[in-house]
Design a protein around this motif. Sequence first.
Motif, PDB file in Angstrom:
ATOM      1  N   LEU A 167       3.744   8.668 -12.746  1.00 24.16           N
ATOM      2  CA  LEU A 167       4.256   7.528 -11.981  1.00 24.16           C
ATOM      3  C   LEU A 167       3.422   6.280 -12.261  1.00 24.16           C
ATOM      4  CD1 LEU A 167       5.132   9.054  -8.490  1.00 24.16           C
ATOM      5  CD2 LEU A 167       6.717   8.253 -10.245  1.00 24.16           C
ATOM      6  N   TYR A 168       2.130   6.476 -12.317  1.00 28.61           N
ATOM      7  CA  TYR A 168       1.250   5.351 -12.641  1.00 28.61           C
ATOM      8  C   TYR A 168       1.616   4.771 -14.003  1.00 28.61           C
ATOM      9  CZ  TYR A 168      -2.773   2.965 -14.577  1.00 28.61           C
ATOM     10  OH  TYR A 168      -3.575   2.058 -15.205  1.00 28.61           O
ATOM     11  N   ARG A 169       1.749   5.652 -14.988  1.00 26.23           N
ATOM     12  CA  ARG A 169       2.073   5.197 -16.338  1.00 26.23           C
ATOM     13  C   ARG A 169       3.417   4.459 -16.368  1.00 26.23           C
ATOM     14  NH1 ARG A 169      -0.419   7.821 -20.703  1.00 26.23           N
ATOM     15  NH2 ARG A 169       0.920   6.473 -21.966  1.00 26.23           N
ATOM     16  N   LEU A 170       4.376   4.947 -15.574  1.00 29.22           N
ATOM     17  CA  LEU A 170       5.718   4.378 -15.597  1.00 29.22           C
ATOM     18  C   LEU A 170       5.806   3.046 -14.871  1.00 29.22           C
ATOM     19  CD1 LEU A 170       8.659   4.839 -16.449  1.00 29.22           C
ATOM     20  CD2 LEU A 170       9.014   6.041 -14.274  1.00 29.22           C
ATOM     21  N   ARG A 177      -0.820  -7.297 -11.464  1.00 28.75           N
ATOM     22  CA  ARG A 177      -0.487  -7.952 -10.192  1.00 28.75           C
ATOM     23  C   ARG A 177      -0.014  -6.928  -9.165  1.00 28.75           C
ATOM     24  NH1 ARG A 177       3.406 -13.094 -10.350  1.00 28.75           N
ATOM     25  NH2 ARG A 177       1.586 -13.828 -11.499  1.00 28.75           N
ATOM     26  N   LEU A 178       0.845  -6.004  -9.596  1.00 26.76           N
ATOM     27  CA  LEU A 178       1.354  -4.985  -8.681  1.00 26.76           C
ATOM     28  C   LEU A 178       0.240  -4.040  -8.247  1.00 26.76           C
ATOM     29  CD1 LEU A 178       3.715  -3.725  -7.197  1.00 26.76           C
ATOM     30  CD2 LEU A 178       4.306  -2.469  -9.291  1.00 26.76           C
ATOM     31  N   ARG A 179      -0.642  -3.690  -9.180  1.00 27.83           N
ATOM     32  CA  ARG A 179      -1.759  -2.820  -8.829  1.00 27.83           C
ATOM     33  C   ARG A 179      -2.640  -3.473  -7.773  1.00 27.83           C
ATOM     34  NH1 ARG A 179      -2.287  -2.069 -14.472  1.00 27.83           N
ATOM     35  NH2 ARG A 179      -4.254  -3.220 -14.474  1.00 27.83           N
ATOM     36  N   GLY A 184      -4.456  -3.842  -2.148  1.00 23.07           N
ATOM     37  CA  GLY A 184      -4.653  -4.619  -0.938  1.00 23.07           C
ATOM     38  C   GLY A 184      -3.904  -4.049   0.247  1.00 23.07           C
ATOM     39  N   LEU A 185      -2.664  -3.650   0.031  1.00 19.96           N
ATOM     40  CA  LEU A 185      -1.851  -3.088   1.108  1.00 19.96           C
ATOM     41  C   LEU A 185      -2.425  -1.785   1.652  1.00 19.96           C
ATOM     42  CD1 LEU A 185       1.741  -3.761  -0.291  1.00 19.96           C
ATOM     43  CD2 LEU A 185       0.670  -4.881   1.684  1.00 19.96           C
ATOM     44  N   THR A 186      -3.028  -1.004   0.771  1.00 23.59           N
ATOM     45  CA  THR A 186      -3.590   0.281   1.207  1.00 23.59           C
ATOM     46  C   THR A 186      -5.086   0.190   1.510  1.00 23.59           C
ATOM     47  OG1 THR A 186      -4.088   0.971  -1.058  1.00 23.59           O
ATOM     48  CG2 THR A 186      -1.907   1.545  -0.196  1.00 23.59           C
ATOM     49  N   LEU A 190      -5.924   4.202  -1.850  1.00 22.99           N
ATOM     50  CA  LEU A 190      -5.304   4.926  -2.952  1.00 22.99           C
ATOM     51  C   LEU A 190      -5.737   4.370  -4.310  1.00 22.99           C
ATOM     52  CD1 LEU A 190      -1.688   5.293  -1.506  1.00 22.99           C
ATOM     53  CD2 LEU A 190      -3.573   6.909  -1.364  1.00 22.99           C
ATOM     54  N   GLU A 191      -6.875   3.705  -4.321  1.00 27.25           N
ATOM     55  CA  GLU A 191      -7.317   3.008  -5.538  1.00 27.25           C
ATOM     56  C   GLU A 191      -7.335   3.914  -6.754  1.00 27.25           C
ATOM     57  OE1 GLU A 191     -10.263   1.944  -8.547  1.00 27.25           O
ATOM     58  OE2 GLU A 191     -10.475   3.542  -7.082  1.00 27.25           O
TER      59      GLU A 191
END
Length: 276
Positions: A167-170, A177-179, A184-186, A190-191
Motif C-alpha cells: 500500500l505504501y508503494r502504491l 506531501r501526502l506522507r 501530521g494527522l496521526t 504511524l510514521e
Amino acid sequence: MDNKRKICVIIPVHKAAPQPDELIALNACKKHLSSHNCYLIFPQGMDTSAYTAAFEGLLLKPVDPGWLASVEQYNKMKLNLEFYRLFAAYNYMVTYELDAYIFSQDLENAGAFDFDFIGAPFFEGYWEAKPGAKLVHGCNSGFSVRNINSCIRALSGMKKFRFRWLLYRLFLSHSSRLRLKLNGLTKGRLEVFITGRFGFYFADFHLNEDVVWTEVIPKLFPWFKVADPITALNFSFEYNLEDSLKLNKGRLPLGCHAWYKHLEFWSRYIDTRSIT
C-alpha cells in the motif's frame, strides 16, 4: 549471573590482517569475554590466522562472503533471520565489532540482559551530534547485546506487514506531501508505515541495522524492549563523550564503540601506546 543463561559473542571481520587498534580491541574482548563462546564471523575462505594467533580459543564461523562484502550487506546480514538462527542455541548475542572496547566482564550490572537490545545511546543528530545535544531513543549496534529469541520472533513476524508495504508503494511512496499530511494527522503514530521505513525487509532498501532494531522494530512490535538512554549510557558510550561521562555521573561504561576516532578522550582510559 544465571548459569542457565547462554551468551555468544560475535566478532565480525572482513579482512585477513587486523590493524593495531583492532588488535587492542580483540585483546580486550579476550580478557573480559573469553568465558563465553566468542565467534569470529568472516567470509568463507578468508585466512583467519592473525585473529586466532591473538585470541586462542576463538571459534570460527565462516559465512557467505556476500554477507560481508560491503557495509550495506553487513547491515542486511544483521537483519537476516537466517543469521540469528545460526545462534539459536544461545539466549543473548554480544556484538563486538573491532572498533569496540570493553573494560569489564560485568555484563549483568551493565543492564545487558534487561532488554531485547542495548548499546550506546543515540544523541540528537546521531553521528553529527553536537555537544549539549539531547539524548534520543535508540542504540548503536557496534558494541551491543540483543536477545536472540526476540530477534528471531520479530523477523519471523515481518511477513504480516507486506500488505502495508505494498500500500505504501502504491499510494504514498511518490507523494511526500501526502506522507507529511498523514504523519501530521496521526501525530507520527504511524510514521513507520507512512514513510515505509520497514521496507528493509521487502525491497532493496537500506537503513543502518541499529536504527531498524531500536527505532523501527519497536514500532512494529511494541513488546520489543530497547534500553532507555540513561541505562544505555551505563552500558556503552559512542559520541558526545564528555557529555556522556557527565550524564553517567562520572563513571565509565562497560564498554564503548568507535573509540579509535576519539583518541583524545579514550587514551585516558585505554592503553594506546602501540598505535600512538
